[in-house]
Design a protein around this motif. Sequence first.
Motif, PDB file in Angstrom:
ATOM      1  N   SER A  64     -79.441  27.608   7.101  1.00 45.24           N
ATOM      2  CA  SER A  64     -78.371  27.741   8.076  1.00 45.24           C
ATOM      3  C   SER A  64     -78.889  28.425   9.333  1.00 45.24           C
ATOM      4  CB  SER A  64     -77.237  28.565   7.474  1.00 45.24           C
ATOM      5  OG  SER A  64     -76.259  28.843   8.455  1.00 45.24           O
ATOM      6  N   LEU A  65     -78.458  27.942  10.457  1.00 47.19           N
ATOM      7  CA  LEU A  65     -78.837  28.547  11.728  1.00 47.19           C
ATOM      8  C   LEU A  65     -78.219  29.937  11.866  1.00 47.19           C
ATOM      9  CD1 LEU A  65     -80.506  27.903  14.206  1.00 47.19           C
ATOM     10  CD2 LEU A  65     -78.476  26.929  15.262  1.00 47.19           C
ATOM     11  N   GLU A  66     -77.139  30.170  11.140  1.00 53.92           N
ATOM     12  CA  GLU A  66     -76.478  31.478  11.194  1.00 53.92           C
ATOM     13  C   GLU A  66     -77.426  32.601  10.801  1.00 53.92           C
ATOM     14  OE1 GLU A  66     -73.018  31.445   8.737  1.00 53.92           O
ATOM     15  OE2 GLU A  66     -72.075  29.828   9.858  1.00 53.92           O
ATOM     16  N   ASN A  67     -78.324  32.330   9.893  1.00 53.84           N
ATOM     17  CA  ASN A  67     -79.246  33.346   9.396  1.00 53.84           C
ATOM     18  C   ASN A  67     -80.576  33.366  10.138  1.00 53.84           C
ATOM     19  OD1 ASN A  67     -77.372  34.079   7.388  1.00 53.84           O
ATOM     20  ND2 ASN A  67     -78.094  32.428   6.080  1.00 53.84           N
ATOM     21  N   ALA A  68     -80.718  32.488  11.121  1.00 57.08           N
ATOM     22  CA  ALA A  68     -81.975  32.398  11.868  1.00 57.08           C
ATOM     23  C   ALA A  68     -82.102  33.576  12.833  1.00 57.08           C
ATOM     24  CB  ALA A  68     -82.018  31.089  12.643  1.00 57.08           C
ATOM     25  N   PRO A  69     -83.335  33.920  13.178  1.00 61.64           N
ATOM     26  CA  PRO A  69     -83.532  34.972  14.186  1.00 61.64           C
ATOM     27  C   PRO A  69     -82.919  34.553  15.527  1.00 61.64           C
ATOM     28  CG  PRO A  69     -85.598  34.430  13.075  1.00 61.64           C
ATOM     29  CD  PRO A  69     -84.591  33.411  12.647  1.00 61.64           C
ATOM     30  N   ASP A  70     -82.581  35.556  16.332  1.00 64.42           N
ATOM     31  CA  ASP A  70     -81.924  35.283  17.614  1.00 64.42           C
ATOM     32  C   ASP A  70     -82.738  34.352  18.505  1.00 64.42           C
ATOM     33  OD1 ASP A  70     -79.740  36.810  16.925  1.00 64.42           O
ATOM     34  OD2 ASP A  70     -80.391  38.578  18.047  1.00 64.42           O
ATOM     35  N   GLU A  71     -84.076  34.497  18.497  1.00 60.16           N
ATOM     36  CA  GLU A  71     -84.891  33.645  19.367  1.00 60.16           C
ATOM     37  C   GLU A  71     -84.824  32.178  18.944  1.00 60.16           C
ATOM     38  OE1 GLU A  71     -87.884  35.653  16.518  1.00 60.16           O
ATOM     39  OE2 GLU A  71     -86.049  36.224  17.563  1.00 60.16           O
ATOM     40  N   ILE A  72     -84.656  31.927  17.651  1.00 57.37           N
ATOM     41  CA  ILE A  72     -84.505  30.544  17.177  1.00 57.37           C
ATOM     42  C   ILE A  72     -83.159  29.988  17.621  1.00 57.37           C
ATOM     43  CG2 ILE A  72     -84.333  29.055  15.132  1.00 57.37           C
ATOM     44  CD1 ILE A  72     -87.174  30.091  15.675  1.00 57.37           C
ATOM     45  N   LYS A  73     -82.115  30.786  17.475  1.00 55.63           N
ATOM     46  CA  LYS A  73     -80.776  30.354  17.910  1.00 55.63           C
ATOM     47  C   LYS A  73     -80.779  30.018  19.396  1.00 55.63           C
ATOM     48  CE  LYS A  73     -78.383  33.275  14.581  1.00 55.63           C
ATOM     49  NZ  LYS A  73     -77.508  34.452  14.435  1.00 55.63           N
ATOM     50  N   LEU A  74     -81.401  30.900  20.197  1.00 57.81           N
ATOM     51  CA  LEU A  74     -81.452  30.658  21.639  1.00 57.81           C
ATOM     52  C   LEU A  74     -82.266  29.406  21.947  1.00 57.81           C
ATOM     53  CD1 LEU A  74     -80.812  31.452  24.521  1.00 57.81           C
ATOM     54  CD2 LEU A  74     -82.751  33.038  24.438  1.00 57.81           C
ATOM     55  N   ALA A  75     -83.387  29.219  21.277  1.00 56.00           N
ATOM     56  CA  ALA A  75     -84.217  28.033  21.493  1.00 56.00           C
ATOM     57  C   ALA A  75     -83.439  26.757  21.185  1.00 56.00           C
ATOM     58  CB  ALA A  75     -85.483  28.102  20.643  1.00 56.00           C
ATOM     59  N   VAL A  76     -82.705  26.758  20.097  1.00 55.91           N
ATOM     60  CA  VAL A  76     -81.900  25.586  19.729  1.00 55.91           C
ATOM     61  C   VAL A  76     -80.852  25.314  20.795  1.00 55.91           C
ATOM     62  CG1 VAL A  76     -80.229  24.698  18.046  1.00 55.91           C
ATOM     63  CG2 VAL A  76     -82.337  25.777  17.256  1.00 55.91           C
ATOM     64  N   ASP A  77     -80.198  26.378  21.273  1.00 59.43           N
ATOM     65  CA  ASP A  77     -79.190  26.219  22.331  1.00 59.43           C
ATOM     66  C   ASP A  77     -79.812  25.661  23.612  1.00 59.43           C
ATOM     67  OD1 ASP A  77     -77.185  27.171  20.690  1.00 59.43           O
ATOM     68  OD2 ASP A  77     -77.183  29.195  21.575  1.00 59.43           O
ATOM     69  N   LEU A  78     -80.987  26.177  23.975  1.00 58.51           N
ATOM     70  CA  LEU A  78     -81.645  25.703  25.195  1.00 58.51           C
ATOM     71  C   LEU A  78     -82.078  24.252  25.064  1.00 58.51           C
ATOM     72  CD1 LEU A  78     -83.775  28.848  26.061  1.00 58.51           C
ATOM     73  CD2 LEU A  78     -81.783  27.995  27.313  1.00 58.51           C
ATOM     74  N   ILE A  79     -82.624  23.891  23.918  1.00 61.39           N
ATOM     75  CA  ILE A  79     -83.029  22.495  23.683  1.00 61.39           C
ATOM     76  C   ILE A  79     -81.812  21.581  23.789  1.00 61.39           C
ATOM     77  CG2 ILE A  79     -83.889  20.862  21.947  1.00 61.39           C
ATOM     78  CD1 ILE A  79     -85.729  23.236  20.996  1.00 61.39           C
ATOM     79  N   TYR A  80     -80.720  21.988  23.173  1.00 62.65           N
ATOM     80  CA  TYR A  80     -79.495  21.186  23.240  1.00 62.65           C
ATOM     81  C   TYR A  80     -79.029  21.029  24.689  1.00 62.65           C
ATOM     82  CZ  TYR A  80     -74.687  19.707  22.856  1.00 62.65           C
ATOM     83  OH  TYR A  80     -73.521  19.015  23.028  1.00 62.65           O
ATOM     84  N   LEU A  81     -79.022  22.139  25.435  1.00 62.94           N
ATOM     85  CA  LEU A  81     -78.591  22.109  26.830  1.00 62.94           C
ATOM     86  C   LEU A  81     -79.456  21.163  27.652  1.00 62.94           C
ATOM     87  CD1 LEU A  81     -76.788  23.377  29.074  1.00 62.94           C
ATOM     88  CD2 LEU A  81     -78.581  25.078  29.352  1.00 62.94           C
ATOM     89  N   LEU A  82     -80.770  21.262  27.486  1.00 63.29           N
ATOM     90  CA  LEU A  82     -81.677  20.411  28.247  1.00 63.29           C
ATOM     91  C   LEU A  82     -81.522  18.940  27.867  1.00 63.29           C
ATOM     92  CD1 LEU A  82     -84.814  22.711  28.106  1.00 63.29           C
ATOM     93  CD2 LEU A  82     -83.395  22.256  30.116  1.00 63.29           C
ATOM     94  N   GLU A  83     -81.439  18.679  26.576  1.00 63.42           N
ATOM     95  CA  GLU A  83     -81.321  17.286  26.129  1.00 63.42           C
ATOM     96  C   GLU A  83     -79.970  16.683  26.500  1.00 63.42           C
ATOM     97  OE1 GLU A  83     -82.306  17.204  21.968  1.00 63.42           O
ATOM     98  OE2 GLU A  83     -84.460  17.298  22.385  1.00 63.42           O
TER      99      GLU A  83
END
Length: 52
Positions: free
Chosen positions: A5-24
């Motif tokens: 689950s992304l809920e348990n991921a470190p903050d930098e992973i969560k932010l990276a996923v959000d940034l990738i989503y935003l860019l894509e």
Amino acid sequence: MTTPSLENAPDEIKLAVDLIYLLESNEVDPKVALAALKIVEEDLKAKLAHQS
């Protein structure tokens, strides 16, 4: 096999996923995104240097 689950991921992973989503989702050219991220990296490094 279950996906962690992304809920348990470190903050930098969560932010990276959000940034990738935003860019894509905004169809940002990868070359433009990388150039912008370099600028952001330098800005953040400068801010950290001023904090020290």
